[in-house]
Design a protein around this motif. Sequence first.
Motif, PDB file in Angstrom:
ATOM      1  N   UNK A 183      61.854  50.876  68.987  1.00  0.00           N
ATOM      2  CA  UNK A 183      61.887  49.427  68.764  1.00  0.00           C
ATOM      3  C   UNK A 183      63.184  49.012  68.085  1.00  0.00           C
ATOM      4  N   UNK A 474      57.907  51.080  62.074  1.00  0.00           N
ATOM      5  CA  UNK A 474      57.882  49.614  62.001  1.00  0.00           C
ATOM      6  C   UNK A 474      56.655  49.016  62.688  1.00  0.00           C
ATOM      7  N   UNK A 475      56.197  47.902  62.139  1.00  0.00           N
ATOM      8  CA  UNK A 475      55.010  47.235  62.683  1.00  0.00           C
ATOM      9  C   UNK A 475      55.295  46.642  64.061  1.00  0.00           C
ATOM     10  N   UNK A 476      56.554  46.680  64.487  1.00  0.00           N
ATOM     11  CA  UNK A 476      56.918  46.162  65.809  1.00  0.00           C
ATOM     12  C   UNK A 476      56.132  46.867  66.911  1.00  0.00           C
ATOM     13  N   UNK A 478      53.132  47.348  67.111  1.00  0.00           N
ATOM     14  CA  UNK A 478      51.843  46.695  67.390  1.00  0.00           C
ATOM     15  C   UNK A 478      51.983  45.495  68.321  1.00  0.00           C
ATOM     16  N   UNK A 479      53.230  45.119  68.625  1.00  0.00           N
ATOM     17  CA  UNK A 479      53.447  43.882  69.393  1.00  0.00           C
ATOM     18  C   UNK A 479      53.874  44.191  70.825  1.00  0.00           C
ATOM     19  N   UNK A 483      55.360  38.986  72.235  1.00  0.00           N
ATOM     20  CA  UNK A 483      55.127  38.719  70.809  1.00  0.00           C
ATOM     21  C   UNK A 483      56.345  39.143  69.982  1.00  0.00           C
ATOM     22  N   UNK A 484      56.907  40.309  70.326  1.00  0.00           N
ATOM     23  CA  UNK A 484      58.045  40.839  69.569  1.00  0.00           C
ATOM     24  C   UNK A 484      59.170  39.804  69.504  1.00  0.00           C
ATOM     25  N   UNK A 485      59.437  39.167  70.670  1.00  0.00           N
ATOM     26  CA  UNK A 485      60.519  38.175  70.694  1.00  0.00           C
ATOM     27  C   UNK A 485      60.036  36.781  70.282  1.00  0.00           C
ATOM     28  N   UNK A 486      58.801  36.696  69.775  1.00  0.00           N
ATOM     29  CA  UNK A 486      58.224  35.432  69.284  1.00  0.00           C
ATOM     30  C   UNK A 486      58.198  34.355  70.366  1.00  0.00           C
TER      31      UNK A 486
END
Lengths: 526, 526
Positions: A183, A474-476, A478-479, A483-486
């Motif tokens: 990530x 990193x919690x990334x 989980x996305x 979602x990661x890129x909002x």
Amino acid sequence: MDRKGWVTALGLLAWLGACTVGPAQGGKLLVAPVDGSHWFSLQVLVEELSRRGHEVVVLVPELSFFLQGSEHYRTEVFHVPYTKEELDASIQRLREGGFKEMKASDVIANVQHLITFTNTQVKGCEGLLYDIPLMDRLRSEGFELVLTDPFLPCGPLIAETFAIPAVYFLWGMPCGLDNLATQCPMPPSYVPRFFSGNTDVMNFPQRVKNMLFTIQEIFLCWKLYASFNELTSRYLGRDTTYKEVLSHGAIWLMRYDFTFQYPRPLMPNVVLIGGINCAKRNPLSAEVETFVNGSGEHGFVVFTLGSMVSQFPEEKVQQFLEAFRQIPQRVLWRYTGPLPANIPHNVKLMNWLPQNDLLGHPKARVFIAHGGTHGVYEGICNAVPMVFMPLFGDQYDNVQRMVARGVAEVLSATDVTSEQIVWALNEVINDTSYKEKMLKLSAIHKDRPIEPLDLAVHWTEFVMRHKGAEHLRPAAHNLNWFQYHSLDVIGLLLTVAVTVVVVTVKSCTFCFRKCCRRKSQKKKNE
Amino acid sequence: MDRKGWVTALGLLAWLGACTVGPAQGGKLLVAPVDGSHWFSLQVLVEELSRRGHEVVVLVPELSFFLQGSEHYRTEVFHVPYTKEELDASIQRLREGGFKEMKASDVIANVQHLITFTNTQVKGCEGLLYDIPLMDRLRSEGFELVLTDPFLPCGPLIAETFAIPAVYFLWGMPCGLDNLATQCPMPPSYVPRFFSGNTDVMNFPQRVKNMLFTIQEIFLCWKLYASFNELTSRYLGRDTTYKEVLSHGAIWLMRYDFTFQYPRPLMPNVVLIGGINCAKRNPLSAEVETFVNGSGEHGFVVFTLGSMVSQFPEEKVQQFLEAFRQIPQRVLWRYTGPLPANIPHNVKLMNWLPQNDLLGHPKARVFIAHGGTHGVYEGICNAVPMVFMPLFGDQYDNVQRMVARGVAEVLSATDVTSEQIVWALNEVINDTSYKEKMLKLSAIHKDRPIEPLDLAVHWTEFVMRHKGAEHLRPAAHNLNWFQYHSLDVIGLLLTVAVTVVVVTVKSCTFCFRKCCRRKSQKKKNE
């Protein structure tokens, strides 16, 4: 105890205190390496771990180039479903590309060769993973860690099924799968993509090209890792991808260094150990020592095209011999092809060169190499300027990085001539700027708070001691990418913003009209 | 030399070899620190650099809380354009907020107080920067490096005008200016923003909130650093920003650690030295040692609300005293307010606590703190579970990270009662999970290949040796935000894609119509 005794004890105590890496813990590791040059630097770590008291078992395919038994570790040999001829043929096809003029069809053919080669290796993995008795035996041995090169899926899949942490040891992965799996953000605006020919400073057209290469990587990844993904899902019995399995790696020991690569973001569980292969150093043999010492003030040239390419086309050999005849330096050449007739007196052909030991010799003047990462690091470690002749894969990119730093020149393998070789050698030897810049680069590279080998040992032992490195994940993970890129959040906020604007404008217009109508009505009435 | 002598010599040699940081280089550094708790950990590095043979000059304002002379370094005192009363008033307004119930207007007032406080400090900087004789004298001294806390602009601006490299030493900067200045990607999808109350795992509404805080940071940055930008442009005589000047920092020594903070991307020139403040350890005074040793099996509690808050409201004091009366532990409390009448026999009030030394005592059971970063690290280093009462700034975020890891409980400063205090203390002392988790966290924190102090020294010396760390500076600094995010490239590619689609569709429609018309014409003709 007398005074001297106390001093001795204090000295030893100070030594113990000063050692930043603790004493060996006596852990048990399973190593799943990748054959070829990949093994050379992992081997350095494996032997060091064994020396520090860990029990190491290395998985070795029955057919291999360099993987073999050692006094330092136990090996477990597994059957592979291909013949020596098939393996040789798959690597030969990869090698051949380098010396030919590239057409568009050749590029596609080369990618196809890479896929064929990788698929052969994946088949080897299958031979290991589906060897149930061997796997059961390994499982029962209670390993604490899998140390592996994730270039092939054997190691990560074993770690996953044994439910033990994995430490990855690598340079990088095709199509940047390592960045996807960690990530790690890699903005295409300043992180050049493999094969793009870009540096980290790009103008607009170069940035467009870099973006196109970024998009192309998505498809390349999908194509290249199709067999990995299929094996992963089949073996684990669930619908998943190789990237997903990789993302659980505790620590990524990456042979990166910013004297070589361009600065870019990193993730906390990525540990940089570039130059680890320089740690291995032995004295030269008497024969070689005599040859290089006899080179006088002019010194000598080291010439090798890496572990996988030891022979090359006859006409190129002649160009190099012709060039070497014209220079005052002596030349040590790793060469295993048919012996040419007219070898100049200043050239010595050898089956195998102790590269790093030779480059460490004060009379080494130039290193002619193909641009493999091991060679580049050995050049940097020993501060020897380079002349490159890249042949395939990431070598073109590696070479470009060194040329951009002013410490190397490059030759084209497809149409190299003796004149070009002589020019490049003279340039690098006689223009002192190459050596000066290389000395600076080397000084920076070696000025580090801890040696890469000690760092690699520390983090491998860390993962054994703490059963992973969960605090660095990193919690990334989980996305999903959306979602990661909002994108969902941006979508909502834009919708709200647009709604607010539209409602406001509509309301205003409405009020304005009402107001106007009333006014005009009033006027009319008047 | 006899056998013992040889062993001694070998022991010392081994010690020298094992030391990863080379011998002192005897460089010359100018240190521009920030007053308050900021100084405590920078001081550790400054003293170590001096101990290693470097010549250190520390810039000290004539009015300060903790900055003072030392045998380890020379000081240069500069005049500041404010009085002791004005300085005290500006800090007092910041302190007061913590114990009051917060209304929306208070939040705005607090931001205003922060801006006032920062502006006062910036004025102090001006006092230094425009002291021409002092600056000329400093310039002529030939410093090789400025070591500074970029929380204030004095240090970075001196480095810029003296044209020497800067090493930054910090925890973090308001509104994430450090991330902007290092070009570090901080995806708002999993990197929680200051004051957002989010952890790294967020649901959709939390991610929306985090995005709103990210947007708000842009405005906060603009407001907060207005005086910095004005001073920077005025002093350098060109239209620029503080961020731009900061971006030239060679190395950022950040007091970060992933046992404390959430994992997120890092840039190559950011070096993590979290826990550096734990390096300083001294034996306890006889008086304190007797008091804590007398605590028996129940052990003792360490209570301090940081260097800037030593006294607090009378009714809160009574709540704490009432609580301490009910627990079997002894309590050491850093307290400088008016002495309360009814101090329980198990409580000892002191003007100053040797926090780290006390927490390292085996009988330390709980650490009651405000959640400043130094305290949090001291809790982690010494594996002492914590009860927090955050008061202002980043303390709420810090506390939340520790509570999320199950090693601490939190009290609200605005309405704390003795019952809540007793409950929190009993919880943390008697539920063994807090201590167990803290032991694990502490073990991970301390299991590092090199101590943070040695790391900080190495990179400071590195910058002096190589006159910067240019090889770690990402090319992202050459791009504006539009280019960095490839918005121009994406725009072009989208335009091309849309054009291709439109042209294709139009052409197809045109052909289709032509074809249909011809067919219908044919039919008609038939």
